[in-house]
Enzyme design. Structure first.
Site, PDB file in Angstrom:
ATOM      1  N   GLU A 194      -5.887   2.471  -0.928  1.00  0.00           N
ATOM      2  CA  GLU A 194      -6.513   2.558   0.397  1.00  0.00           C
ATOM      3  C   GLU A 194      -6.200   3.851   1.130  1.00  0.00           C
ATOM      4  O   GLU A 194      -6.175   3.884   2.367  1.00  0.00           O
ATOM      5  CB  GLU A 194      -6.135   1.330   1.252  1.00  0.00           C
ATOM      6  CG  GLU A 194      -6.722   0.039   0.698  1.00  0.00           C
ATOM      7  CD  GLU A 194      -6.288  -1.216   1.433  1.00  0.00           C
ATOM      8  OE1 GLU A 194      -5.522  -1.110   2.396  1.00  0.00           O
ATOM      9  OE2 GLU A 194      -6.724  -2.309   1.023  1.00  0.00           O
ATOM     10  N   GLU A 218      -9.515  -5.332  -4.681  1.00  0.00           N
ATOM     11  CA  GLU A 218      -8.625  -6.133  -3.834  1.00  0.00           C
ATOM     12  C   GLU A 218      -9.506  -6.903  -2.867  1.00  0.00           C
ATOM     13  O   GLU A 218     -10.393  -6.337  -2.234  1.00  0.00           O
ATOM     14  CB  GLU A 218      -7.613  -5.260  -3.082  1.00  0.00           C
ATOM     15  CG  GLU A 218      -6.578  -6.114  -2.342  1.00  0.00           C
ATOM     16  CD  GLU A 218      -5.577  -5.317  -1.516  1.00  0.00           C
ATOM     17  OE1 GLU A 218      -5.033  -4.312  -2.022  1.00  0.00           O
ATOM     18  OE2 GLU A 218      -5.348  -5.709  -0.358  1.00  0.00           O
TER      19      GLU A 218
END
Ligand SMILES: *[C@@H]1O[C@H](CO)[C@@H](O)[C@H](O)[C@H]1NC(C)=O
Ligand SMILES: *[C@@H]1O[C@H](CO)[C@@H](O)[C@H](O)[C@H]1NC(C)=O
Ligand SMILES: *[C@@H]1O[C@H](CO)[C@@H](O)[C@H](O)[C@H]1NC(C)=O
Ligand SMILES: *[C@@H]1O[C@H](CO)[C@@H](O)[C@H](O)[C@H]1NC(C)=O
Ligand SMILES: *[C@@H]1O[C@H](CO)[C@@H](O)[C@H](O)[C@H]1NC(C)=O
Ligand SMILES: *[C@@H]1O[C@H](CO)[C@@H](O)[C@H](O)[C@H]1NC(C)=O
Ligand SMILES: *[C@@H]1O[C@H](CO)[C@@H](O)[C@H](O)[C@H]1NC(C)=O
Ligand SMILES: *[C@@H]1O[C@H](CO)[C@@H](O)[C@H](O)[C@H]1NC(C)=O
Length: 666
Positions: free
Chosen positions: A182, A257
């Site tokens: 991320e 995810e």
């Protein structure tokens, strides 16, 4: 007149309702015009960060049981993918995980619990796929900067070492490797990583990029060399939607995810909906749950956002939640490598809400149907636009090579939300396929698996012991652990403590803080190593430990610590610090802005001493070597009313800790 019109509308409405029950929607399941994408498997993510921390300390036989529910084929979740964090010595959501290289010339493959977990998963399912991804990096990787791309050769080498270490030290083959969770990706880094994998005979390792938003797709479309370097586009929390430019890349797309929702019934609903709709809407061929198992204290962030819960190693209590059985609906009847059928030929939305997907291995057929209602399937993120699900009748017609199917085995779940126990993963009577078709009455919040396979088993073990609070008194001399492992029940929130030889025969094994410089953060964690333990609801406690300090540092014993995870930067509580320069200080915050007391103490670096902190009746007393150093009244405006017990240090430096005792706590 108005009354009459209303009456007509009412009758029409009733007729329409009746119609909705009696007129079956028609759906075709066929491979006649080809197949859809390859199904790559459902995964669980251990780490990102420290989400399996309390799991490793479970005693047998409970540990085996939990691992069976997660990984054993045809038993529970039967996960075909395990994703793990590549420890980066820094906070990565619910704690820190240890790096295989704390410094440039350090290398060790016995740290932490991810190696162990991967081996346990492989032991149960030799074909499980392994996927590694870093969140943070040790400080030397950044060379003073908050980036792993300062010297991309160094970072590539660090990641390759982890992949090679998995093989050399644990006989583990890593199948997928990620970039930086991320955070920014760097095209030069990705290309160099791919080239180096190939050069080192690691062709089989596929690159997943970039474990974030869809942005990487633009870069892939513009840069053919980057397109070649990336095998899988991995996006997070896509809300089942994909962007056109991501589809345009022609790449395999994963929700690498997803989920991150409390594992109650709504969590199970979320999971059921996204497992199907990530493909129906988003063409995503793998969905990976953050996290695999909620094995961290409930008071840490994202309470119980795992596919099951096991966070009481002290009494072996664990919970097999509905999410395990929702997973089983797909995983027990398919394998990675099966193919989805095409949209409108086995993959689509149901007319009155819900969806179904179908997969085949060329012979067998598995159909998974879900009818999750909006409010019972909200995930933590993103926002879920409103939609309706109504009872409905669905007529399925099997065509192509499935025309000869005469019967389908049936597995069924119904989630209930009014306190009753849900029906989970029950085997029902097979459905007869007559003249190539069959009809099903579907109600809201159900999951069906219809399959030609003879697989499917609802694994179970005797009910584990009931939940019980953290035990007090509590005592650990750290002498019964393997070196480089981590002590039971401590949850490091900044810095990393490893069990190490003290070099001192009276102390044998100790907990040593081993992170000596600020890491490349995933989230800006505290500059003070801190490890929490115990019960977040404790107000009073009597705790002590032995400490040996290196130079220019200190150690603290703390109570009523109110934050962990990335919010540990904002932790307040009562911090009692003893410095190696022979002074002590008492603060109410981890940044040491609010001083409550200070003075001299007879300690120096290299000597073992005992520190003790007692909180009782809103009064704190600190002792060193049995001698009272301070007494302070706790102001409820600055000191939280309750929280974790913790040990820690004021800076990244070396210190050893031993003989940790919680004499009393309440
Ligand atoms: C990627 O890393 C290289 C090598 O450090 C650097 O020169 C380049 O500026 C980086 N690119 C981006 C977009 O950060
Ligand atoms: C390593 O794992 C492979 C399977 O991946 C197995 O066939 C082999 O026996 C293992 N080797 C050792 C030394 O355990
Ligand atoms: C994306 O593609 C779909 C289907 O081809 C189309 O309906 C939609 O308008 C496209 N959206 C954008 C933003 O191009
Ligand atoms: C099956 O199809 C045949 C021929 O199309 C038809 O004669 C028969 O009545 C059908 N059977 C059922 C149970 O629908
Ligand atoms: C696939 O179908 C065949 C024929 O029905 C059956 O014998 C076989 O066991 C099935 N495979 C699986 C994995 O269930
Ligand atoms: C903390 O203590 C409370 C009150 O005794 C208890 O209900 C809870 O289960 C405990 N939690 C843990 C993690 O020990
Ligand atoms: C706290 O623990 C110490 C042992 O380390 C004990 O001597 C002392 O009496 C305890 N104090 C209280 C108030 O329980
Ligand atoms: C001892 O170290 C602490 C923390 O670095 C510092 O604040 C304090 O001024 C030092 N005291 C002495 C006497 O050097």
């Amino acid at each position: 007149m108005a009354h009459f019109i209303a009456e007509v509308f009412h009758i029409l409405f009733v007729l329409q309702l009746i119609g909705s029950y009696s007129v079956a929607s028609q759906y075709v399941i066929s491979d006649a015009s080809g197949l859809g994408r390859r199904y790559d498997g459902i995964g669980g993510l251990s780490g990102g960060g420290a989400t399996s921390r309390l799991l490793v300390n479970y005693p047998e036989p409970y540990l085996d049981q939990i691992l069976d529910y997660l990984f054993k084929p045809n038993f529970g979740a039967s996960l075909p993918i395990l994703k793990v964090e590549i420890g980066g010595d820094s906070q990565s959501t619910d704690g820190t995980e240890s790096s295989h290289m704390h410094s440039a010339n350090d290398e060790n493959y016995q740290r932490g619990y991810e190696w162990w977990l991967m081996k346990e998963a492989k032991k149960r399912n030799p074909s499980i796929k392994l996927y590694g991804l870093p969140w943070a990096f040790p400080g030397w990787i950044g060379n003073g900067q908050q980036s792993p791309y300062v010297n991309i050769d160094v970072t590539v080498d660090y990641i390759i070492k982890w992949i090679q270490g998995a093989k050399t030290h644990h006989n583990l083959t890593i199948d997928y490797i990620g970039i930086w969770n991320e955070r920014k990706h760097n095209a030069s880094y990705i290309k160099l990583l791919r080239a180096t994998l190939d050069r080192k005979s690691l062709h089989h390792v596929q690159v997943v990029a970039a474990d974030g938003k869809f942005r990487i797709s633009y870069d892939i479309l513009k840069d053919p060399a980057l397109a070649k370097a990336v095998q899988v586009i991995g996006v997070h929390y896509p809300g089942t939607q994909v962007t056109n430019y991501t589809l345009e890349t022609g790449k395999t797309i994963w929700a690498s995810e997803d989920y991150s929702t409390n594992n109650n019934e709504v969590g199970a609903g979320c999971w059921a909906r996204i497992l199907n709709q990530n493909y129906v809407n988003g063409m995503m061929t793998s969905t990976i749950s953050w996290n695999l198992i909620a094995s961290y204290y409930d008071a840490l962030p994202y309470t119980r956002d795992g596919l099951m819960t096991a966070n009481e190693p002290w009494n072996s209590h664990y919970e097999v939640t509905d999410t395990i059985w929702i997973t089983a609906h797909t995983t027990q009847f398919t394998d990675p490598g099966w193919m989805y059928l095409k949209h409108k030929s086995g993959v689509q939305h149901l007319d009155k809400g819900g969806s179904f997907v179908s997969m085949t291995d060329g012979v067998n057929l598995t159909i998974i149907i879900e009818t999750m209602t909006h409010d019972h399937s909200k995930c933590i993120r993103p926002y879920l636009p409103p939609y309706n699900v109504a009872p409905q009748t669905a007529k399925f017609t099997l065509q192509g090579s499935f025309a000869k199917v005469s019967s389908l085995n049936v597995w069924y779940s119904k989630l209930t939300f009014s306190g009753q126990t849900s029906t989970m993963f029950a085997k029902k009577n097979p459905i007869k396929v007559v003249n190539g078709s069959f009809t099903l009455s579907l109600n809201p919040d159900e999951v069906y698996t219809l399959t030609t396979t003879e697989r499917g088993y609802k694994g179970n073990y005797p009910t584990p012991p009931p939940s019980a609070p953290f035990p007090v008194p509590y005592s650990d001399n750290f002498d019964n652990y393997p070196e480089f492992s981590e002590a039971s029940n401590f949850a490091d929130q900044a810095g990393v403590w490893e069990i190490r030889e003290s070099g001192d025969p009276t102390h044998k094994l100790v907990m040593e803080q081993v992170v000596l410089e600020s890491p490349v953060y995933w989230c800006p964690a505290a500059e003070s190593p801190i490890s929490v333990i115990g019960n977040y609801s404790w107000q009073n406690a009597n705790v002590s430990m032995d400490v040996k300090l290196g130079d220019n540092t200190g150690a603290f014993l703390a109570q009523r610590i109110n934050h962990g995870g990335c919010k540990v930067v904002a932790a307040t509580g009562l911090f009692f610090i003893v410095y190696s320069n022979g002074t002590f200080a008492v603060y109410s915050d981890i940044h040491r802005q609010f001083l409550l007391n200070s003075g001299q103490v007879d300690v120096k670096s290299g000597m073992w001493f005992k520190m003790q902190l007692l909180i009782q009746d809103n009064k704190a007393t600190g002792f060193v070597q049995g001698k009272t150093l301070f007494t302070a009244s706790l102001d409820p405006k600055t000191i939280p009313s309750h929280g974790f017990v913790a040990m820690g240090m004021p800076n990244y430096a070396s210190a050893q800790f031993d003989n940790f005792d919680i004499i009393s706590a309440s």
